[in-house]
Design an enzyme around this catalytic site. Structure first.
Site, PDB file in Angstrom:
ATOM      1  N   ASP A  12       0.882  -1.165   0.000  1.00 49.28           N
ATOM      2  CA  ASP A  12       0.000   0.000   0.000  1.00 49.28           C
ATOM      3  C   ASP A  12       0.923   1.220   0.000  1.00 49.28           C
ATOM      4  O   ASP A  12       2.100   1.139   0.378  1.00 49.28           O
ATOM      5  CB  ASP A  12      -0.947   0.003   1.205  1.00 49.28           C
ATOM      6  CG  ASP A  12      -2.136   0.950   0.962  1.00 49.28           C
ATOM      7  OD1 ASP A  12      -2.058   1.788   0.036  1.00 49.28           O
ATOM      8  OD2 ASP A  12      -3.147   0.857   1.700  1.00 49.28           O
TER       9      ASP A  12
HETATM   10  C1  BGC Z   1      -4.960   3.307  -0.021  1.00 44.16           C
HETATM   11  C2  BGC Z   1      -5.034   2.298  -1.140  1.00 44.16           C
HETATM   12  C3  BGC Z   1      -4.799   2.988  -2.460  1.00 44.16           C
HETATM   13  C4  BGC Z   1      -3.467   3.696  -2.404  1.00 44.16           C
HETATM   14  C5  BGC Z   1      -3.122   4.423  -3.672  1.00 44.16           C
HETATM   15  C6  BGC Z   1      -3.732   4.164  -0.069  1.00 44.16           C
HETATM   16  O1  BGC Z   1      -3.842   5.230   0.789  1.00 44.16           O
HETATM   17  O2  BGC Z   1      -5.020   2.641   1.217  1.00 44.16           O
HETATM   18  O3  BGC Z   1      -6.278   1.655  -1.141  1.00 44.16           O
HETATM   19  O4  BGC Z   1      -4.863   2.070  -3.502  1.00 44.16           O
HETATM   20  O5  BGC Z   1      -3.486   4.649  -1.358  1.00 44.16           O
HETATM   21  O6  BGC Z   1      -3.924   5.550  -3.801  1.00 44.16           O
END
Ligand code: BGC
Length: 739
Positions: free
Chosen positions: A221
């Protein structure tokens, strides 16, 4: 074939080139590919735009809504449509679906997740992934794992026992991985039992790859990686975002110093290469925005859950009945949550316009509250009440004001302004319909008692306004079903005492009893149960029949549309195993099917339960076991509306827990071989001692006393004076028992 990369290039390619691209390695002919959110639309950051501003794309219904369709086919079509949109924007991987369980209704990202049930989640997400990947675009199954809250999400440790982990929090991931091989899996921010998911070797390597056979790459993530070296060692491949020169250097240095196995870095780099090469094969594409809007409308229509419809108030006639449309959300739709999944829609339907164009009668509008207004505004409410008094029917739009990634909600209540509007309008006009727009459940008690018709409209995406009008006017006969329980009050919820934790830990104290499982186990009253939803027609069920097959259980049940119009029923199969020695929920969803029936029509609905889904996680053996026995299959229209029950004998897996000297007397006697051996040993001791057998031998001969002795481990019994069993005998006994 992969190019041989230098250690430096291997390190560089395992972190992003920027926020949304992998790192290009020109010398090896490797381009940078684009990855972007996800999950209910393609959020391509506009060049020069801020992080969350995307170029227009179809905003499909978020998972809270798409899950309420209970329709895997619709999810596959959504995946295909998203694949086409990705291709049109040169996106290689779309960051979704999110399959974390809704452990608490307060979860800030519940709108992005499907359900409190792992099978419903897994079935729907599998089709979404299949649809997307059929277009040559990769999915990113997230957030692996146990990311069921936003509070302290970057650090908190989700402390959860292994059985609960396997049966509840990992089960949907396992299903999607084994059935659809997503290109990527995204590791979560949080820790799992004290270890960051991004450094969790057991999760990322032993479970995901060795047990489930995952073939793709693990991406972090965004910002989840704390230590690149530890992450690569655990099985994480790609750190996002990037670049991360410092981390790249640390990797090279760790390899040179022998602290990191060079093969691990090479493997991760080759997985990233493989993904880039795979992405290169997808042709460019285009999509028909109007057709995708129509699909978004179809899914939204199927997602709407009719909770209440006293006196057949709905559907509304298209003429002759004046309507007061009240509440700002009718004009300014609330259609998605905040954070990384936010889509800039290609167009946006509002319910007010759609209602106006659905009737030839007078439609009056009053906002009742402002978009962000939480405190009741008397003047706005008074205007709405007057409109309600002067109309035949009042339709009030209400819901939640904020739902966003990064923060959990602090209550399940409607904003005071919305609640006051509903109560005062319902008092002024008994023919009041309430339409809710919210990303996670809201408490409806007690205000819904004064409201004859209630529609749960979730967050429905860009076509939600039309879909609501479709349902209000009966162009769509509602068939959505709750994928999460609506409790009477928050304190009733199984997660209540252990959410969101404190001091860096959250204890999953309710164990396997997540959501409806916990409500059912404690015989707790709920406002609207899991699986519930009404229709404008009615259905009756005949007797179900179930047969065990080599691959599971097949259930057949005749269902009849007993009402006056065509409709769709969602038939649900719940399973339990009465008398099981392990703790089980009273009912667990194992299969479901949608059936479309004309008025008066009957069809036999076939539900297939996979044998794997009957298994529980046997902690003593460290594996899945299908217990043998007579399973009760409950077929219903919801988890609490069971229409037919049938028992089916299922043969169990061979699953003998080996006996040891630490096994208790009771465990020995419960095991056929153990009982034989121990019985013989006791008899021998009694015969040898004759009348002086001693108190222990006398106890062993008495069934009532045996109950007391039952919990004694053999090793401990052997130490008691007068024991019929001596320590020296144990080794032989154990060997014979497990022979
Ligand atoms: C989120 C993810 C997301 C990623 C990219 C993170 O803050 O938890 O779900 O895909 O950011 O935007």
């Amino acid at each position: 074939m992969y190019s041989e990369l230098s250690a430096a290039d291997q390190a560089a390619i395992t972190s992003g080139g920027d926020f949304w691209h992998t790192t290009a390695v020109e010398s090896a002919g490797l381009p940078a590919v684009t990855v972007t959110d996800g999950p209910h639309g393609v959020r391509m950051q506009a060049s020069g735009g801020d992080l969350l501003a995307g170029v227009p794309a179809t905003c499909f219904p978020p998972a809270v809504a798409s899950a309420s369709t209970w329709d895997a086919d619709l999810l596959r079509r959504m995946g295909e449509a998203l694949g086409d949109e990705c291709r049109s924007q040169d996106v290689a991987v779309l960051l979704g679906p999110g399959v974390n369980l809704k452990r608490s209704p307060l979860g800030g990202r519940n709108f992005e997740y499907f359900s409190e049930d792992p099978i419903l989640t897994g079935v729907l997400a599998t089709e979404w992934v299949r649809g997307l990947q059929s277009k040559g675009v990769g999915a990113s199954l997230k957030h692996f794992a146990v990311n069921s809250q936003e509070t302290d999400r970057m650090r908190v440790s989700a402390d959860v026992d292994e059985r609960t982990l396997r049966e509840m929090y990992l089960r949907a991931f396992q299903r999607v991985v084994t059935k659809s091989q997503p290109w990527t899996v995204m590791c979560a921010y949080n820790k799992v039992n004290g270890v960051y998911a991004s450094e969790h070797h057991w999760l990322l390597t032993e479970v995901l790859r060795d047990e489930w056979g995952f073939e793709g790459l693990v991406v972090s993530d965004w910002g989840a990686v704390v230590d690149r070296v530890k992450s690569i060692a655990a099985g994480l491949d790609l750190t996002m975002p990037g670049p991360d020169a410092e981390g790249d250097a640390a990797l090279v240095e760790a390899v040179e110093a022998g602290r990191l196995d060079a093969a691990l870095l090479r493997t991760s780099a080759s997985r990233v290469q493989e993904m880039i090469l795979k992405a290169g094969k997808r042709p460019a594409g285009s999509y028909d925005a109007a057709a995708h809007h129509a699909l978004a409308r179809e899914i939204a229509g199927r997602a709407i859950v009719l909770l209440k419809n006293e006196g057949g108030l709905l559907p509304l006639p298209g003429s002759g009945v004046s309507i007061a449309v009240l509440g700002e959300f009718a004009r300014t739709p609330r259609y998605q949550g905040g954070g990384s999944s936010q889509i800039t829609p290609t167009q946006l339907d509002d319910a007010l316009t759609q209602i106006q164009s659905s009737t030839s009668a007078a439609v009056t509008f009053a906002p009742g509250y402002t978009v962000d207004g939480v405190d009741p505004d008397d003047a706005l409410i008074a205007e709405a009440v007057t409109a309600a008094q002067n109309s035949d029917i009042a339709v009030v739009f209400a819901g939640s004001v904020h739902e966003t990634e990064g923060a959990d909600r602090d209550s399940l209540d409607l904003p005071a302004s919305h609640r006051a509007l509903i109560e005062r309008v319902a008092a002024a006009n008994p023919r009041t319909v309430v339409v809710l727009s919210n990303g996670a459940v809201l408490v409806t008690k007690p205000w819904d008692e004064a409201v004859p018709a209630l529609i749960e409209g979730w967050l429905l995406g860009q076509a939600g306004g039309s879909a609501i009008a479709d349902v209000l006017f009966g162009r769509i006969n509602p068939s959505g079903r709750l994928a999460e329980t609506i409790p009477v009050k928050l304190a009733d919820h199984p997660s209540f005492l252990d959410f969101p934790g404190e001091n860096g830990h959250v204890r999953y104290g309710e164990g396997i009893h997540v959501g409806y499982r916990g409500f059912d186990a404690r015989e707790q009253e709920v406002a609207y149960p899991f699986g519930f939803g009404l229709s404008y027609t009615s259905f009756s069920y005949g007797s179900a029949a179930a047969v065990a097959t080599a691959t599971g259980v097949e259930v057949r049940v005749p269902v009849t549309n007993t009402g006056g119009r065509e409709g769709r029923e969602i038939v649900q199969a719940y399973v339990s195993l009465p008398g099981s020695p392990v703790s089980r929920a009273p009912r667990e969803l194992k299969a479901f099917a949608a059936v479309d029936l004309a008025a008066g029509e009957t069809a036999e609905v076939v539900l297939t339960i996979d044998r794997d889904d009957l298994a529980y996680w046997e902690t003593r053996l460290g594996r899945w076991v299908v217990e043998g026995g007579a399973y009760r299959v409950s077929i219903g229209a919801s988890s609490r509306d069971i229409r037919s029950e049938v028992s089916v004998e299922v043969a169990g897996d061979a699953a003998r827990v080996p006996l040891t000297s630490e096994s208790s007397v009771g465990e020995w006697f419960a095991d056929p071989r153990g009982a034989e051996l121990l019985g013989a040993a006791f008899a021998e001791a009694a015969a040898a001692a004759g009348a002086d057998a001693g108190p222990m031998a006398a106890m062993a001969a008495d069934p009532a006393m045996m109950m007391m002795l039952g919990s004694l481990p053999l090793s401990r019994m052997a130490k008691f004076p007068g024991s019929p069993l001596q320590t020296e005998q144990l080794e032989k006994l154990v060997a014979a028992a497990n022979d």
